[in-house]
Write an enzyme that holds these catalytic residues in place. Structure first.
Site, PDB file in Angstrom:
ATOM      1  N   THR A 269     -18.186-146.151  27.059  1.00 45.14           N
ATOM      2  CA  THR A 269     -18.780-145.604  25.892  1.00 45.14           C
ATOM      3  C   THR A 269     -19.964-145.136  26.001  1.00 45.14           C
ATOM      4  O   THR A 269     -20.498-144.147  25.101  1.00 45.14           O
ATOM      5  CB  THR A 269     -19.201-146.981  24.833  1.00 45.14           C
TER       6      THR A 269
ATOM      7  N   ARG B 232     -25.321-148.425  31.922  1.00 42.73           N
ATOM      8  CA  ARG B 232     -24.618-147.589  31.051  1.00 42.73           C
ATOM      9  C   ARG B 232     -23.234-148.143  31.237  1.00 42.73           C
ATOM     10  O   ARG B 232     -22.732-148.211  32.092  1.00 42.73           O
ATOM     11  CB  ARG B 232     -24.643-146.192  31.734  1.00 42.73           C
TER      12      ARG B 232
ATOM     13  N   ASP C  10     -25.436-139.198  40.968  1.00 38.25           N
ATOM     14  CA  ASP C  10     -26.023-140.324  40.531  1.00 38.25           C
ATOM     15  C   ASP C  10     -27.059-140.703  41.300  1.00 38.25           C
ATOM     16  O   ASP C  10     -27.066-140.933  42.452  1.00 38.25           O
ATOM     17  CB  ASP C  10     -24.974-141.352  40.752  1.00 38.25           C
TER      18      ASP C  10
ATOM     19  N   ASP D 274     -27.305-144.263  43.255  1.00 33.44           N
ATOM     20  CA  ASP D 274     -26.160-143.943  44.489  1.00 33.44           C
ATOM     21  C   ASP D 274     -26.955-143.118  45.308  1.00 33.44           C
ATOM     22  O   ASP D 274     -26.958-143.519  46.701  1.00 33.44           O
ATOM     23  CB  ASP D 274     -24.872-143.402  43.975  1.00 33.44           C
TER      24      ASP D 274
HETATM   25  N1  U5P Z   1     -27.563-140.785  35.639  1.00 32.00           N
HETATM   26  C1  U5P Z   1     -27.358-140.279  36.891  1.00 32.00           C
HETATM   27  N2  U5P Z   1     -27.046-139.110  37.102  1.00 32.00           N
HETATM   28  C2  U5P Z   1     -26.830-138.190  35.739  1.00 32.00           C
HETATM   29  C3  U5P Z   1     -26.641-138.783  34.621  1.00 32.00           C
HETATM   30  C4  U5P Z   1     -27.014-140.112  34.570  1.00 32.00           C
HETATM   31  O1  U5P Z   1     -27.883-140.989  37.967  1.00 32.00           O
HETATM   32  O2  U5P Z   1     -26.232-137.034  36.011  1.00 32.00           O
HETATM   33  C5  U5P Z   1     -28.031-142.368  35.556  1.00 32.00           C
HETATM   34  C6  U5P Z   1     -29.682-142.523  35.600  1.00 32.00           C
HETATM   35  O3  U5P Z   1     -29.710-143.117  36.719  1.00 32.00           O
HETATM   36  C7  U5P Z   1     -29.873-143.131  34.412  1.00 32.00           C
HETATM   37  C8  U5P Z   1     -29.033-143.163  33.324  1.00 32.00           C
HETATM   38  O4  U5P Z   1     -30.635-144.170  34.499  1.00 32.00           O
HETATM   39  O5  U5P Z   1     -27.586-142.740  34.163  1.00 32.00           O
HETATM   40  C9  U5P Z   1     -29.059-142.259  32.327  1.00 32.00           C
HETATM   41  O6  U5P Z   1     -28.191-142.157  31.589  1.00 32.00           O
HETATM   42  P1  U5P Z   1     -28.366-141.895  30.077  1.00 32.00           P
HETATM   43  O7  U5P Z   1     -28.471-143.261  29.276  1.00 32.00           O
HETATM   44  O8  U5P Z   1     -29.486-140.887  29.994  1.00 32.00           O
HETATM   45  O9  U5P Z   1     -26.961-141.341  29.570  1.00 32.00           O
END
Ligand code: U5P
Length: 209
Positions: free
Chosen positions: A108, A104, A200, A203
């Site tokens: 953006t 990600r 996360d 993490d």
């Molecule tokens: N992600 C998290 N925690 C959150 C939000 C996103 O770990 O609270 C990470 C996830 O690992 C996932 C990615 O792979 O971001 C999903 O983000 P998205 O593309 O749905 O925004």
């Protein structure tokens, strides 16, 4: 919510609560994720079709139920998706595995794909895409765009936590793909994190920052 199944099994909910806690260690988080993924896998495969096979028990011959069709594919969105894979493979050891590398962009929040590997004939298999978090939905949408462009037609998406915004966007892009989650949380924050969430997932699972 249409096309969304919340897996509200008490064991899933209990384990999820421990995973959300800030003080839960990396080791415990990882163990819980493996345990919970087995339970989630049980639910996401609940309606798979069966056929029968003629077998011989020590006492007699019967037509006994076995899974119909080609082996399942578990498609992990790297890297957090891998945390769900382990427990799922314990339950379905013969499943095929696909890895989809999507990161990600922190500015953006758009998903950028950098890796893709999948077994053959994914057009004839049920593909269960896994990522612990459905936040904006961009990663899952991109991963499934890729799978569809490679021929997959029978797809399900499994996560631990989902944000309402992510579900809305995901369902708008892929209305044919049902979503399974243990919880629909309140919202996304300004950085694209799910709140209350668990932080996360990558993490927390790997002890990185
Ligand atoms: N992600 C998290 N925690 C959150 C939000 C996103 O770990 O609270 C990470 C996830 O690992 C996932 C990615 O792979 O971001 C999903 O983000 P998205 O593309 O749905 O925004």
């Amino acid at each position: 919510m249409d096309g969304v199944t919340v897996i509200d099994h008490p064991l899933v909910q209990h384990k999820l609560t421990i995973m959300r806690k800030k003080e839960t260690s990396t080791g415990s988080f990882r163990r819980l994720l493996r345990e919970i993924s087995t339970l989630l896998c049980y639910e996401v495969t609940r309606d798979l079709e069966l056929t029968t096979e003629r077998i011989q028990t020590p006492l007699e011959e019967i037509d006994a139920p076995v899974l119909e069709g080609k082996k399942l594919v578990f498609a992990s969105i790297l890297r957090a998706g891998n945390g769900l894979l382990e427990g799922m493979l314990e339950l379905v050891p013969s499943a095929r595995v696909s890895h989809i590398g999507v990161y990600r962009d922190h500015e953006t929040l758009e998903a950028v794909e950098y890796f893709f590997k999948a077994p053959d004939s994914i057009d004839e298999r049920l593909v269960i895409v896994v990522d612990p978090m459905l936040a904006t939905g961009n990663s899952a949408i991109a991963a499934i765009d890729t799978l569809k462009s490679r021929g997959a037609t029978n797809i399900r998406f499994l996560c631990l936590l989902a944000a309402p915004e992510g579900i809305k966007s995901f369902r708008a892009h892929h209305p044919d793909v049902p979503v399974y989650t243990a919880s629909i949380d309140r919202q996304l924050n300004e950085k694209g994190y799910i709140v209350p969430g668990l932080g996360d997932a990558g993490d927390r699972m790997y002890g990185t920052k």
